[in-house]
Motif scaffolding. Structure first.
Motif, PDB file in Angstrom:
ATOM      1  N   THR A 287      25.113  15.700  12.775  1.00  0.00           N
ATOM      2  CA  THR A 287      25.300  14.364  13.344  1.00  0.00           C
ATOM      3  C   THR A 287      26.778  14.008  13.276  1.00  0.00           C
ATOM      4  N   LEU A 288      27.303  13.470  14.370  1.00  0.00           N
ATOM      5  CA  LEU A 288      28.739  13.210  14.462  1.00  0.00           C
ATOM      6  C   LEU A 288      28.985  11.778  14.912  1.00  0.00           C
ATOM      7  N   LEU A 289      29.819  11.050  14.151  1.00  0.00           N
ATOM      8  CA  LEU A 289      30.317   9.737  14.546  1.00  0.00           C
ATOM      9  C   LEU A 289      31.836   9.826  14.576  1.00  0.00           C
ATOM     10  N   CYS A 290      32.426   9.429  15.676  1.00  0.00           N
ATOM     11  CA  CYS A 290      33.861   9.597  15.830  1.00  0.00           C
ATOM     12  C   CYS A 290      34.502   8.310  16.317  1.00  0.00           C
ATOM     13  N   ILE A 291      35.471   7.809  15.552  1.00  0.00           N
ATOM     14  CA  ILE A 291      36.312   6.692  15.976  1.00  0.00           C
ATOM     15  C   ILE A 291      37.566   7.275  16.607  1.00  0.00           C
TER      16      ILE A 291
END
Length: 530
Positions: free
Chosen positions: A187-191
């Motif tokens: 799972t990837l969250l990128c700002i």
């Protein structure tokens, strides 16, 4: 599938009273790739710091795998949710890279043989195997960024949260990160403020505005809606003129591409004979600087910059750009000839150089130390001996220029990274220097702030020296480009020639065309929307 993260009515308020998060409800499922976007100060970093328990909610709940992040489950979450901070110095705190990268696996309870294997593979994958026993503070910014990422890789987390992962990286390293994250199966969250980068990486976009979720849509839908982008300060289309021009060049003018040598000593024109032309404003001749650990910062550099010029300094991370400008500003002293207005930079000339040469550091935390934004902006003016009235007027003018006029009483270190960048610029602009040196000025800025910064810089009657890996910004602001590689100048020519120089790909990874496919696809999407 049940949610991986469930955020319910989340509020978070800082000690100074600033409400950063205001009633957020958000669900993230396992395996999703989510882009978290919004203006500087919208609450993005504050939000993600709740997902591994670094921050605790003031009200509301954050559930990870169906349970609140508390007690033993909080420890489990921190070992499974890897977070890459904006500033790698916040992540690297041990004596050397070996200890930094070992820290996570040791806390996971792995034995020494497993830790050894994890550390070796993580550093080798990030291209840092030979630097394993080197202290992090002796590395370039790009190397630090990769080292910080290695501390996550060694833990093999199923969830990655990345805060501005490609800020200040050269295009070669940016492409390296893109390919590395493309292979990640968790799972990837990128700002990120770089929407073309996100477009090639994520499928879902969550847009924050003043601490609230304003949109939760597909990334394709977001980038295709120009009005929606403009409403949230995310309109990056001012950059696409460079993509259009470069596409035109590659398609129609490729036959005229100059076949330059791959790595000449220098493509600079010969220096004029003494007395044949007015002296440059800043000049280095056969100048070198070596750090205390024996590392060469720059070697045998000769560079002349005239009054009113706008010059870009480019090169791979660690090429010597920051060292060069620190020498130009008189912060670092090396060997060779260094002059300002034709006078040798020694003694009193060096002591007074700060009055004429303003430098905005790559990391604004290195130059912000006052208790409020107004006092920060006024500090240099007080050293100049100006009157109270003049200081007040200049502070107000500088903060308004960078759109921080409402932040005069805010504590600088309570600002977002992009806001701190603008504050550091305001503090320098208030002193009205003759030479303005900017080290990665657009890093961490949202698109509207980038565009504003470009307009500000274009209107300033100063000599500009710009360090950047942002090819679009360079093409907008700098007619001349100087390319460094391993501490030496290898090119000094017009920016139009630089943007066509295919040989730089093999020299130092400066080639920027890998993003062009995303840019062309985004432009095509926007052209289809009325």
């Amino acid at each position: 599938m049940p949610p991986l993260f469930q955020i319910e009515s989340l509020f978070h308020q800082y000690a100074d009273g600033h409400m950063a998060i205001r009633g957020i409800d958000l669900t993230i499922h396992e395996g999703e790739r989510v882009a978290l976007v919004g203006r500087n100060g919208a609450g993005k970093t504050t939000l993600v710091k709740h997902l591994n328990g670094l921050y605790r909610p003031h009200s509301g709940r954050v559930l990870y795998k169906g349970r609140p992040l508390e007690e033993d489950h909080l420890l489990q979450g921190r070992l499974q949710v890897g977070m890459l901070f904006q500033d790698p110095d916040d992540q690297l705190f041990c004596n050397n890279l070996d200890e930094d990268v070992s820290f996570g696996p040791l806390n996971q309870g792995l034995d020494s043989r497993q830790v050894e294997t994890r550390v070796r593979l993580a550093l080798e994958r990030m291209g840092l195997g030979e630097l394993r026993y080197k202290p992090a503070h002796h590395l370039s910014f790009g190397q630090k960024k990769r080292a910080a990422f290695a501390t996550l890789l060694s833990m093999e987390p199923p969830v990655l949260i990345l805060d501005e992962p490609t800020a200040c990286l050269d295009p070669g390293q940016e492409q390296f990160f893109t390919e590395l994250l493309g292979d990640f199966r968790g799972t990837l969250l990128c700002i990120s403020q770089d929407l073309p980068f996100l477009y090639g990486l994520c499928s879902r976009a969550v847009v924050l505005e003043k601490g609230r979720v304003h949109h939760d849509i597909s990334l394709e839908e977001l980038v295709s809606q120009g009005n929606r982008l403009r409403d949230h300060g995310l309109d990056f289309t001012f950059r696409l003129s460079c993509c259009r021009e470069n596409g035109h060049v590659h398609e129609e003018e490729d036959s005229e591409q100059e076949n330059l040598p791959s790595l000449p000593p220098s493509s600079r024109e010969p220096l004029p004979a003494p007395g044949s032309s007015p002296p440059p404003l800043l000049c280095l001749e056969d100048y070198s600087h070596r750090y205390s650990d024996g590392t060469w910062g720059i070697r045998s550099v000769s560079l002349r910059i005239g009054e009113g010029e706008s010059v870009a300094l480019v090169g791979e991370n660690g090429a010597g750009k920051s060292t060069l400008v620190a020498c130009l500003a008189g912060i670092l002293q090396g060997e060779g000839a260094h002059t300002f207005e034709g006078k040798p930079v020694t003694g009193r000339v060096r002591r007074d150089l700060w009055r004429h040469v303003g430098l905005v550091f790559q990391d604004p935390a290195d130059q912000l130390f006052s208790p409020s934004c107004a006092e920060e902006t006024a500090f240099g003016l007080k050293q100049l001996g100006l009157s109270r009235g003049e200081i007040k007027a200049r502070v107000e003018e500088a903060l308004a220029l960078v759109r921080l006029q409402e932040y005069a009483n805010r504590v600088p270190h309570h600002l977002s990274a992009g806001e701190r960048k603008r504050l550091a610029l305001a503090a320098v602009l208030a002193m009205r220097p003759r030479v303005l040196i900017l080290d990665e000025p657009t890093a961490n800025l949202d698109p509207i702030s980038e565009e504003t910064l470009c307009h500000i810089l274009q209107g300033l009657p100063v000599t500009r020296i710009l360090i950047s890996h942002d090819m679009d910004i360079i093409s907008l602001l700098c007619p001349r480009t100087v390319v460094l590689h391993r501490g030496r100048i290898i090119r000094d020519y017009a920016t139009t020639r630089f943007l066509k120089d295919e040989n730089l790909l093999s020299v130092n990874g400066l080639h920027h065309s890998f993003k062009s496919a995303c840019c062309r696809e985004i432009m095509a999407l926007q052209s289809q929307v009325p």
